[in-house]
Motif scaffolding. Structure first.
Motif, PDB file in Angstrom:
ATOM      1  N   TRP A  35      69.702  80.645  13.501  1.00  0.00           N
ATOM      2  CA  TRP A  35      69.697  80.295  11.912  1.00  0.00           C
ATOM      3  C   TRP A  35      70.927  79.911  11.424  1.00  0.00           C
ATOM      4  N   PHE A  36      70.804  78.696  10.993  1.00  0.00           N
ATOM      5  CA  PHE A  36      72.058  78.114  10.128  1.00  0.00           C
ATOM      6  C   PHE A  36      71.622  77.840   8.775  1.00  0.00           C
ATOM      7  N   ARG A  37      72.570  77.223   8.172  1.00  0.00           N
ATOM      8  CA  ARG A  37      72.229  76.884   6.744  1.00  0.00           C
ATOM      9  C   ARG A  37      73.371  76.038   6.175  1.00  0.00           C
ATOM     10  N   GLN A  38      73.066  75.165   5.348  1.00  0.00           N
ATOM     11  CA  GLN A  38      73.889  74.221   4.556  1.00  0.00           C
ATOM     12  C   GLN A  38      73.733  74.335   3.063  1.00  0.00           C
ATOM     13  N   ARG A  39      74.927  74.889   2.576  1.00  0.00           N
ATOM     14  CA  ARG A  39      74.893  74.997   1.218  1.00  0.00           C
ATOM     15  C   ARG A  39      75.350  73.650   0.471  1.00  0.00           C
ATOM     16  N   PRO A  40      75.173  73.420  -0.824  1.00  0.00           N
ATOM     17  CA  PRO A  40      75.360  72.267  -1.434  1.00  0.00           C
ATOM     18  C   PRO A  40      76.974  71.997  -1.239  1.00  0.00           C
ATOM     19  N   GLY A  41      77.266  70.812  -0.794  1.00  0.00           N
ATOM     20  CA  GLY A  41      78.453  70.377  -0.828  1.00  0.00           C
ATOM     21  C   GLY A  41      79.281  70.704   0.342  1.00  0.00           C
ATOM     22  N   ARG A  42      78.767  71.528   1.254  1.00  0.00           N
ATOM     23  CA  ARG A  42      79.442  71.948   2.449  1.00  0.00           C
ATOM     24  C   ARG A  42      78.737  71.934   3.824  1.00  0.00           C
ATOM     25  N   GLU A  43      79.329  72.059   4.676  1.00  0.00           N
ATOM     26  CA  GLU A  43      78.955  71.680   6.282  1.00  0.00           C
ATOM     27  C   GLU A  43      77.895  72.774   6.496  1.00  0.00           C
ATOM     28  N   ARG A  44      77.076  72.414   7.597  1.00  0.00           N
ATOM     29  CA  ARG A  44      76.270  73.500   8.107  1.00  0.00           C
ATOM     30  C   ARG A  44      77.015  74.683   8.835  1.00  0.00           C
ATOM     31  N   GLU A  45      76.479  76.119   8.486  1.00  0.00           N
ATOM     32  CA  GLU A  45      77.380  77.089   8.746  1.00  0.00           C
ATOM     33  C   GLU A  45      76.202  78.014   9.789  1.00  0.00           C
ATOM     34  N   PHE A  46      77.076  79.042  10.359  1.00  0.00           N
ATOM     35  CA  PHE A  46      76.205  79.914  11.356  1.00  0.00           C
ATOM     36  C   PHE A  46      75.580  80.894  10.253  1.00  0.00           C
ATOM     37  N   VAL A  47      74.347  81.640  10.559  1.00  0.00           N
ATOM     38  CA  VAL A  47      73.962  82.600   9.869  1.00  0.00           C
ATOM     39  C   VAL A  47      73.697  83.838  10.620  1.00  0.00           C
ATOM     40  N   ALA A  48      72.865  83.409  11.640  1.00  0.00           N
ATOM     41  CA  ALA A  48      72.352  84.716  12.674  1.00  0.00           C
ATOM     42  C   ALA A  48      71.993  83.998  13.767  1.00  0.00           C
ATOM     43  N   ALA A  49      72.177  85.008  15.133  1.00  0.00           N
ATOM     44  CA  ALA A  49      71.532  84.448  16.171  1.00  0.00           C
ATOM     45  C   ALA A  49      71.003  85.607  17.199  1.00  0.00           C
ATOM     46  N   ALA A  97      66.898  76.163  18.539  1.00  0.00           N
ATOM     47  CA  ALA A  97      67.029  76.711  20.120  1.00  0.00           C
ATOM     48  C   ALA A  97      68.290  76.134  20.537  1.00  0.00           C
ATOM     49  N   ALA A  98      68.603  77.291  21.381  1.00  0.00           N
ATOM     50  CA  ALA A  98      70.013  77.144  22.054  1.00  0.00           C
ATOM     51  C   ALA A  98      69.704  76.719  23.406  1.00  0.00           C
ATOM     52  N   LEU A  99      70.587  76.161  23.988  1.00  0.00           N
ATOM     53  CA  LEU A  99      70.409  75.568  25.223  1.00  0.00           C
ATOM     54  C   LEU A  99      70.411  76.431  26.507  1.00  0.00           C
ATOM     55  N   LYS A 100      70.836  77.820  26.244  1.00  0.00           N
ATOM     56  CA  LYS A 100      70.934  78.581  27.150  1.00  0.00           C
ATOM     57  C   LYS A 100      70.231  80.110  26.593  1.00  0.00           C
ATOM     58  N   SER A 101      70.036  81.023  27.294  1.00  0.00           N
ATOM     59  CA  SER A 101      69.456  82.400  27.035  1.00  0.00           C
ATOM     60  C   SER A 101      70.304  83.131  25.948  1.00  0.00           C
ATOM     61  N   VAL A 102      71.481  82.784  25.888  1.00  0.00           N
ATOM     62  CA  VAL A 102      72.332  83.584  24.773  1.00  0.00           C
ATOM     63  C   VAL A 102      72.430  82.478  23.536  1.00  0.00           C
ATOM     64  N   ALA A 103      72.781  83.072  22.334  1.00  0.00           N
ATOM     65  CA  ALA A 103      72.705  82.260  21.058  1.00  0.00           C
ATOM     66  C   ALA A 103      74.065  82.194  20.595  1.00  0.00           C
ATOM     67  N   PRO A 104      74.691  81.100  20.880  1.00  0.00           N
ATOM     68  CA  PRO A 104      76.114  80.948  20.262  1.00  0.00           C
ATOM     69  C   PRO A 104      76.136  80.848  18.755  1.00  0.00           C
ATOM     70  N   VAL A 105      77.481  80.955  18.263  1.00  0.00           N
ATOM     71  CA  VAL A 105      77.752  80.724  17.019  1.00  0.00           C
ATOM     72  C   VAL A 105      77.961  79.216  16.758  1.00  0.00           C
ATOM     73  N   ASP A 106      78.507  78.545  17.773  1.00  0.00           N
ATOM     74  CA  ASP A 106      78.821  77.207  17.669  1.00  0.00           C
ATOM     75  C   ASP A 106      77.447  76.430  17.705  1.00  0.00           C
ATOM     76  N   PRO A 107      77.208  75.517  16.629  1.00  0.00           N
ATOM     77  CA  PRO A 107      76.008  74.556  16.282  1.00  0.00           C
ATOM     78  C   PRO A 107      75.806  73.758  17.686  1.00  0.00           C
ATOM     79  N   THR A 108      76.962  73.422  18.264  1.00  0.00           N
ATOM     80  CA  THR A 108      76.798  72.493  19.553  1.00  0.00           C
ATOM     81  C   THR A 108      76.052  73.203  20.621  1.00  0.00           C
ATOM     82  N   GLY A 109      75.781  74.382  20.503  1.00  0.00           N
ATOM     83  CA  GLY A 109      75.140  75.133  21.456  1.00  0.00           C
ATOM     84  C   GLY A 109      73.682  75.016  21.363  1.00  0.00           C
ATOM     85  N   TYR A 110      73.226  74.514  20.511  1.00  0.00           N
ATOM     86  CA  TYR A 110      71.812  74.303  20.291  1.00  0.00           C
ATOM     87  C   TYR A 110      71.329  73.075  20.287  1.00  0.00           C
ATOM     88  N   ARG A 111      70.270  72.822  21.094  1.00  0.00           N
ATOM     89  CA  ARG A 111      69.491  71.632  21.291  1.00  0.00           C
ATOM     90  C   ARG A 111      68.422  70.997  20.369  1.00  0.00           C
TER      91      ARG A 111
END
Length: 123
Positions: A35-49, A97-111
């Motif tokens: 799960w990620f979130r984007q707050r007003p005026g901010r970039e998307r950020e990691f919440v939980a995985a 959904a992540a590219l792999k079975s683990v769930a990274p913090v980095d959003p680039t790890g999600y497809r």
């Protein structure tokens, strides 16, 4: 492939909300989910995985102890239980959904990304 997030809404500070993210067209039972979130005026950020088998979870410091991520692979669904909500939790929440079975913090790890659901916390 589609991820459908739901459960957003408006709540007062201190309240709770539960988000769901249902996958269609394919199963994500072997993929980490986040799960990620984007707050007003901010970039998307990691919440939980959560890893594919729920063995590993991770949280951002800002939500740790208040939010809980879980999944039900039989239903192809991931959840985010949010408690003790604060006004700063106001954001559009996205599941991914992540590219792999683990769930990274980095959003680039999600497809795959859902369309987002709005959460508004008022004081």
């Amino acid at each position: 492939v589609q991820l459908q997030a739901s459960g957003g809404g408006s709540v007062q500070a201190g309240g709770s909300l539960s988000l769901s993210c249902a996958a269609s067209r394919r199963t994500f039972s072997n993929n980490g989910m986040g799960w990620f979130r984007q707050r007003p005026g901010r970039e998307r950020e990691f919440v939980a995985a959560i890893s594919w088998n729920s063995a590993f979870t991770s949280y951002s410091d800002s939500v740790k102890g208040r939010f809980t991520i879980s999944r039900d692979n039989a239903k192809n669904t991931v959840y985010l239980q949010m408690m003790s909500l604060k006004t700063e939790d106001t954001a559009v929440y996205y599941c991914a959904a992540a590219l792999k079975s683990v769930a990274p913090v980095d959003p680039t790890g999600y497809r795959y990304w859902g369309q987002g659901t709005q959460v508004t916390v008022s004081s």
